[in-house]
Design a protein around this motif. Structure first.
Motif, PDB file in Angstrom:
ATOM      1  N   TYR A 169     -14.882  -8.369   3.029  1.00  0.00           N
ATOM      2  CA  TYR A 169     -14.639  -7.060   2.418  1.00  0.00           C
ATOM      3  C   TYR A 169     -15.942  -6.514   1.842  1.00  0.00           C
ATOM      4  O   TYR A 169     -16.028  -6.167   0.659  1.00  0.00           O
ATOM      5  CB  TYR A 169     -13.594  -7.186   1.309  1.00  0.00           C
ATOM      6  CG  TYR A 169     -12.175  -7.289   1.811  1.00  0.00           C
ATOM      7  CD1 TYR A 169     -11.329  -6.186   1.814  1.00  0.00           C
ATOM      8  CD2 TYR A 169     -11.667  -8.500   2.273  1.00  0.00           C
ATOM      9  CE1 TYR A 169     -10.024  -6.276   2.265  1.00  0.00           C
ATOM     10  CE2 TYR A 169     -10.358  -8.608   2.731  1.00  0.00           C
ATOM     11  CZ  TYR A 169      -9.546  -7.494   2.722  1.00  0.00           C
ATOM     12  OH  TYR A 169      -8.251  -7.586   3.182  1.00  0.00           O
ATOM     13  N   SER A 170     -16.950  -6.438   2.664  1.00  0.00           N
ATOM     14  CA  SER A 170     -18.271  -5.996   2.192  1.00  0.00           C
ATOM     15  C   SER A 170     -18.386  -4.477   2.125  1.00  0.00           C
ATOM     16  O   SER A 170     -19.159  -3.936   1.333  1.00  0.00           O
ATOM     17  CB  SER A 170     -19.375  -6.551   3.107  1.00  0.00           C
ATOM     18  OG  SER A 170     -19.177  -6.119   4.452  1.00  0.00           O
ATOM     19  N   ILE A 183      -2.211   8.057   2.144  1.00  0.00           N
ATOM     20  CA  ILE A 183      -1.613   7.030   1.291  1.00  0.00           C
ATOM     21  C   ILE A 183      -1.245   5.853   2.181  1.00  0.00           C
ATOM     22  O   ILE A 183      -0.525   6.018   3.168  1.00  0.00           O
ATOM     23  CB  ILE A 183      -0.365   7.573   0.571  1.00  0.00           C
ATOM     24  CG1 ILE A 183      -0.751   8.754  -0.318  1.00  0.00           C
ATOM     25  CG2 ILE A 183       0.312   6.484  -0.250  1.00  0.00           C
ATOM     26  CD1 ILE A 183       0.441   9.487  -0.912  1.00  0.00           C
ATOM     27  N   VAL A 184      -1.741   4.664   1.852  1.00  0.00           N
ATOM     28  CA  VAL A 184      -1.575   3.518   2.735  1.00  0.00           C
ATOM     29  C   VAL A 184      -0.719   2.432   2.100  1.00  0.00           C
ATOM     30  O   VAL A 184      -0.748   2.213   0.880  1.00  0.00           O
ATOM     31  CB  VAL A 184      -2.953   2.929   3.141  1.00  0.00           C
ATOM     32  CG1 VAL A 184      -3.686   2.338   1.943  1.00  0.00           C
ATOM     33  CG2 VAL A 184      -2.804   1.880   4.249  1.00  0.00           C
ATOM     34  N   TRP A 185       0.052   1.783   2.939  1.00  0.00           N
ATOM     35  CA  TRP A 185       0.814   0.579   2.571  1.00  0.00           C
ATOM     36  C   TRP A 185       0.551  -0.443   3.660  1.00  0.00           C
ATOM     37  O   TRP A 185       0.589  -0.123   4.848  1.00  0.00           O
ATOM     38  CB  TRP A 185       2.302   0.875   2.484  1.00  0.00           C
ATOM     39  CG  TRP A 185       3.172  -0.320   2.199  1.00  0.00           C
ATOM     40  CD1 TRP A 185       3.602  -0.752   0.983  1.00  0.00           C
ATOM     41  CD2 TRP A 185       3.737  -1.230   3.156  1.00  0.00           C
ATOM     42  NE1 TRP A 185       4.377  -1.884   1.108  1.00  0.00           N
ATOM     43  CE2 TRP A 185       4.472  -2.190   2.436  1.00  0.00           C
ATOM     44  CE3 TRP A 185       3.668  -1.331   4.547  1.00  0.00           C
ATOM     45  CZ2 TRP A 185       5.155  -3.237   3.070  1.00  0.00           C
ATOM     46  CZ3 TRP A 185       4.338  -2.378   5.178  1.00  0.00           C
ATOM     47  CH2 TRP A 185       5.071  -3.313   4.436  1.00  0.00           C
ATOM     48  N   ILE A 186       0.289  -1.706   3.282  1.00  0.00           N
ATOM     49  CA  ILE A 186       0.089  -2.773   4.253  1.00  0.00           C
ATOM     50  C   ILE A 186       1.046  -3.910   3.937  1.00  0.00           C
ATOM     51  O   ILE A 186       1.275  -4.235   2.760  1.00  0.00           O
ATOM     52  CB  ILE A 186      -1.381  -3.269   4.260  1.00  0.00           C
ATOM     53  CG1 ILE A 186      -1.617  -4.271   5.397  1.00  0.00           C
ATOM     54  CG2 ILE A 186      -1.784  -3.857   2.915  1.00  0.00           C
ATOM     55  CD1 ILE A 186      -3.080  -4.610   5.623  1.00  0.00           C
ATOM     56  N   GLU A 237      -7.782  -4.425  10.120  1.00  0.00           N
ATOM     57  CA  GLU A 237      -7.099  -4.040   8.889  1.00  0.00           C
ATOM     58  C   GLU A 237      -8.038  -3.416   7.861  1.00  0.00           C
ATOM     59  O   GLU A 237      -7.664  -2.461   7.167  1.00  0.00           O
ATOM     60  CB  GLU A 237      -6.353  -5.233   8.278  1.00  0.00           C
ATOM     61  CG  GLU A 237      -7.237  -6.366   7.809  1.00  0.00           C
ATOM     62  CD  GLU A 237      -6.444  -7.451   7.081  1.00  0.00           C
ATOM     63  OE1 GLU A 237      -5.306  -7.188   6.658  1.00  0.00           O
ATOM     64  OE2 GLU A 237      -6.977  -8.573   6.927  1.00  0.00           O
ATOM     65  N   ILE A 238      -9.264  -3.916   7.754  1.00  0.00           N
ATOM     66  CA  ILE A 238     -10.175  -3.375   6.749  1.00  0.00           C
ATOM     67  C   ILE A 238     -10.562  -1.932   7.079  1.00  0.00           C
ATOM     68  O   ILE A 238     -10.572  -1.055   6.200  1.00  0.00           O
ATOM     69  CB  ILE A 238     -11.428  -4.265   6.610  1.00  0.00           C
ATOM     70  CG1 ILE A 238     -11.033  -5.603   5.979  1.00  0.00           C
ATOM     71  CG2 ILE A 238     -12.487  -3.567   5.755  1.00  0.00           C
ATOM     72  CD1 ILE A 238     -12.176  -6.564   5.802  1.00  0.00           C
ATOM     73  N   CYS A 271     -11.485  -2.690  -1.312  1.00  0.00           N
ATOM     74  CA  CYS A 271     -12.047  -1.591  -0.524  1.00  0.00           C
ATOM     75  C   CYS A 271     -12.383  -0.379  -1.386  1.00  0.00           C
ATOM     76  O   CYS A 271     -12.753   0.675  -0.867  1.00  0.00           O
ATOM     77  CB  CYS A 271     -11.059  -1.183   0.569  1.00  0.00           C
ATOM     78  SG  CYS A 271     -10.759  -2.441   1.822  1.00  0.00           S
ATOM     79  N   ALA A 272     -12.252  -0.527  -2.706  1.00  0.00           N
ATOM     80  CA  ALA A 272     -12.515   0.564  -3.654  1.00  0.00           C
ATOM     81  C   ALA A 272     -11.530   1.715  -3.490  1.00  0.00           C
ATOM     82  O   ALA A 272     -11.891   2.894  -3.562  1.00  0.00           O
ATOM     83  CB  ALA A 272     -13.953   1.057  -3.554  1.00  0.00           C
TER      84      ALA A 272
END
Length: 349
Positions: A169-170, A183-186, A237-238, A271-272
């Motif tokens: 997760y850089s 708006i995201v949901w995982i 996914e990232i 991911c901020a």
């Protein structure tokens, strides 16, 4: 030191991947020899999602028999056995006690599997105290949030959150758009049901604002909403998260949800991305309300907090930076990898 990890799934299972498999570099660095033996392989997960009930049934039986054989005849080659949750779902304690007799073992929980054992009228006759009894016999028990310390009746619990790899997760969210807000949901097919809790909110917001709802890993229908259904893939996914603006985690308020570890929030914040979530013990540990996200107790608050983040890109940016800082300090393998290895080694001595 040789450790046998009895995971529930192989690497494709999220809980097994994050709480066992991803520690491999730290096991290697700390000279810990290890073997991960999953109860259920990837074909089981695929058959479960495809609703192939007969195949799932026979795979469960075969998997149980394989694990019984392995524990009885091969586990003696290891100094410690670390079990993800329990040896077998819905099997009485006395059977697991016999299989583990004379063996040093530890347990790991990121879901409170005792929920069904305590609430199901039939199961609680045989399984009500199984997890407490298993925990008392363990060398130690790692748990994903502090709520477990009051719930599991044992004095050997150790806090071990579910965490992310900062190298993986850089990248972080850089541009906060004004024209359309995603708006995201995982999650997974089994957790997609929680989105139903806020469908009216998402529909009302869609009437007033230009928004898109991105759902990663679940199949759901929401009328009158700009919906983007994305198949989950570890390699993408990232990037899917980085192309989003707000992360959400709605939950019910039951015993089961209290045992969850808030990992969605950790992914978003790494991911901020600012977050909005339902109140649950782990969520309230992770979110500093009004600093890196919001805790929403009802539909009115869900609408209010999502609206604030939709209309204010600078607020999203500030919350995102604050959330990323919290992940850097508290929720990464870089923080917990050597600590976990230290727990393992200290219990062996």
């Amino acid at each position: 030191m040789k450790i046998l990890f009895l995971s529930k799934y192989n690497r494709d299972g999220a809980s097994s991947r994050y709480r066992f498999y991803n520690y491999k570099p730290y096991f290697d660095e700390n000279c810990i020899q290890f073997h991960i033996k999953p109860l259920l392989d990837n074909s089981y997960v695929l058959n479960l999602y495809d609703n192939r009930k007969i195949k799932v049934y026979f795979q469960r039986i075969f998997s149980i028999l394989k694990r019984v054989y392995f524990v009885l005849f091969q586990s003696s080659n290891y100094d410690l056995i670390v079990i993800e949750k329990e040896l077998f779902p819905n099997v009485p304690y006395v059977i697991e006690k016999l299989l583990l007799k004379g063996k040093s073992y530890a347990l790991d929980f990121d879901d409170y599997i005792a929920t069904d054992y305590k609430l199901n009228n039939f199961k609680k006759l045989f399984l009500k105290n199984k997890i407490d009894k298993l925990s008392k016999g363990a060398k130690f028990v790692t748990v994903g949030n502090h709520w477990y310390f009051d719930e599991i009746k044992s004095d050997n619990l150790i806090y071990l959150p579910t965490v992310i790899d900062l190298d993986y997760y850089s990248k972080t969210k850089k541009i906060h758009k004004k024209d359309i807000t995603t708006i995201v949901w995982i999650g997974s097919l089994s957790t997609g049901k929680y989105l139903n809790l806020i469908i009216p909110v998402l529909q009302d917001l869609s009437k007033k604002y230009s928004i898109k709802i991105k759902i990663i890993g679940a199949d759901i229908t929401i009328n009158d909403v700009n919906l983007d259904l994305v198949k989950w893939n570890e390699s993408t996914e990232i990037n899917e998260l980085l192309s989003s603006d707000i992360g959400i985690m709605p939950l019910n308020n039951t015993l089961w949800e209290k045992g969850k570890c808030g990992f969605k929030l950790i992914q978003y914040m790494a991911c901020a991305i600012p977050v909005v979530a339902s109140p649950a013990p782990a969520n309230e540990e992770i979110i500093e309300n009004g600093v890196n996200g919001y805790i929403a107790h009802n539909e009115k608050e869900w609408y209010k907090y999502l609206e604030k983040l939709i209309i204010d890109p600078s607020l999203r940016e500030n919350f995102g930076k604050s959330g990323r800082s919290k992940i850097l300090s508290s929720y990464s393998y870089q923080v917990w990898g050597d600590k976990y290895c230290g727990y393992l080694k200290s219990e062996y001595k």
